[in-house]
Design a protein around this motif. Structure first.
Motif: not given
Length: 407
Positions: A275-276, A317-318, A402-407
């Motif tokens: 699920a993670a 994602d990580f 980062d996983s959301w694409g935010r800087t």
């Protein structure tokens, strides 16, 4: 400290092991209930402290002078006043301020209210290791609190039958969590008894955090799943998909889900891994703990291979290792940390969760460092521990963003 009444066995009779264990459990439950009544007066319920304006300013990036001006002009939430006339805000009021400024300054909305936006997926973080004492629950509760203090919507999910995370949120597992009120209720194979996950989520005392508590009932999933697999019975999703599907029912309500996994690699842990969207593996820097982690990784690799053969695709994602209970002045620990960084490079988080009497003292009161007011523990000790915990959580939040694409 008052001690709960003890029930002694009848004189002259031999008490068998099961009776003795159950008697001791009853004595201890009564004592824990008495302790809770004294720790959380007047309603025997846990409550969150208020925050001074300088703390609010640090959490929200709203200048202290602006907060004072708002209060003077009667705009926004009305803070309470301490005896020294200092203003204090509840966390609920802090979140009102966030929403107010996000509306007033839409170009900077993310700075004030960093919730998920369209196209950003629910981040499900599993905190894992099957070695006891690796500070999994301590990591979970501090991460949950940090996220909520910074404006994220959090679901804390206790998958551990020992239910330490639930206890940290003020829910005594054998008293406050009834039958069919754990995650097992949403995962069980019995259609008639299964409940929607929304029905077992409860609000916590910590604004922004909801809780699915645990207790011994969650072990039923470990017992029931092999029977279902052996008999090829049961309906609905394959066992490892059930948690992910249950979470999808409430996906729109949260930004981050934190999974406190059991200290074992059973069906629940495997479900959590599937699920993670990301995983933090806690490790105490001692050779026995590292050897145990090696076995954990080998077993997890084998189980993931089995999942892949079943057509399941893990898309995380990580995955990062977090050094916990770290004493930077301990030479053997430093050698272990250096070895892990050499072997795994940037997969080991740079900040470490230091071993501190402040964390231990807060834990004894079933609180995180974020719940303590400055001065409740030695100022320097508390400051060092808080800075270390903040650094760890900041690093994890950067990975989430980062996983959301935010800087």
């Amino acid at each position: 400290m008052a001690i709960a009444n003890r029930v002694e066995p009848v004189v002259g009779t031999k008490e068998d092991a099961a009776d003795k264990i159950m008697r001791h459990a009853g004595i201890l439950s009564g004592q824990l209930q008495q302790l809770r009544t004294r720790m959380y007066p007047p309603k025997s319920e846990k409550a969150l402290r208020s925050f001074l304006t300088n703390e609010v300013s640090k959490l929200t990036s709203i200048p202290d002078s602006t907060l004072k001006l708002l209060s003077t002009e009667g705009r926004g939430p009305v803070p309470n006043r301490l005896e020294n006339n200092h203003r204090v805000y509840t966390l609920s009021q802090i979140n009102e301020l966030r929403e107010l400024f996000a509306k007033q300054k839409p170009a900077e909305a993310l700075r004030f209210l960093p919730r998920r936006r369209g196209g950003e997926h629910l981040q499900v973080v599993a905190i894992a290791n099957f070695k006891g004492g690796s500070a999994k629950t301590t990591t979970c509760v501090h991460l949950c609190h940090y996220l909520a203090l910074h404006g994220y919507r959090v679901l804390a999910l206790d998958l551990d039958p020992q239910a330490s995370l639930s206890a940290m949120f003020g829910a005594q597992p054998e008293v406050d969590v009834g039958p069919n009120e754990t995650i097992y209720a949403a995962l069980r194979y019995d259609e008639a008894e299964r409940r929607p996950i929304r029905d077992i989520i409860r609000k916590s005392y910590f604004d922004g955090i909801d809780l699915i508590p645990g207790n011994l009932e969650v072990m039923e999933y470990e017992h029931e799943t092999p029977r279902v697999l052996a008999n090829k019975s049961g309906s609905g999703a394959i066992f490892f998909e059930r948690l992910k599907l249950a979470l999808s029912e409430v996906e729109a309500d949260y930004d981050v889900v934190i999974l406190d996994t059991p200290p074992s690699l059973g069906f629940l842990t495997l479900s959590a891994i599937y699920a993670a969207t990301s995983m933090i593996i806690t490790v105490h820097p001692a050779m026995l703990d590292v050897a145990s982690m090696n076995q954990f990784l080998l077993m997890m690799g084998d189980l993931i291979s089995v999942l892949n053969e079943s057509g399941a695709q893990l898309d995380q994602d990580f995955i990062r290792y977090l050094i916990t209970r770290h004493d930077p002045n301990d030479a053997p620990q430093s050698q272990v940390v250096a070895m892990l960084r050499h072997l795994f490079g940037s997969d080991v988080l740079l900040p470490t969760a230091i071993e501190s009497t402040a964390v231990e003292a807060a834990g004894l009161a079933k609180r995180s460092l974020y719940e303590l007011e400055m001065g409740q523990i030695g100022r320097d000790t508390q400051k060092r521990a808080r800075e270390a915990v903040d650094a760890v959580n900041e690093a994890i939040v950067r990975l989430i963003n980062d996983s959301w694409g935010r800087t």
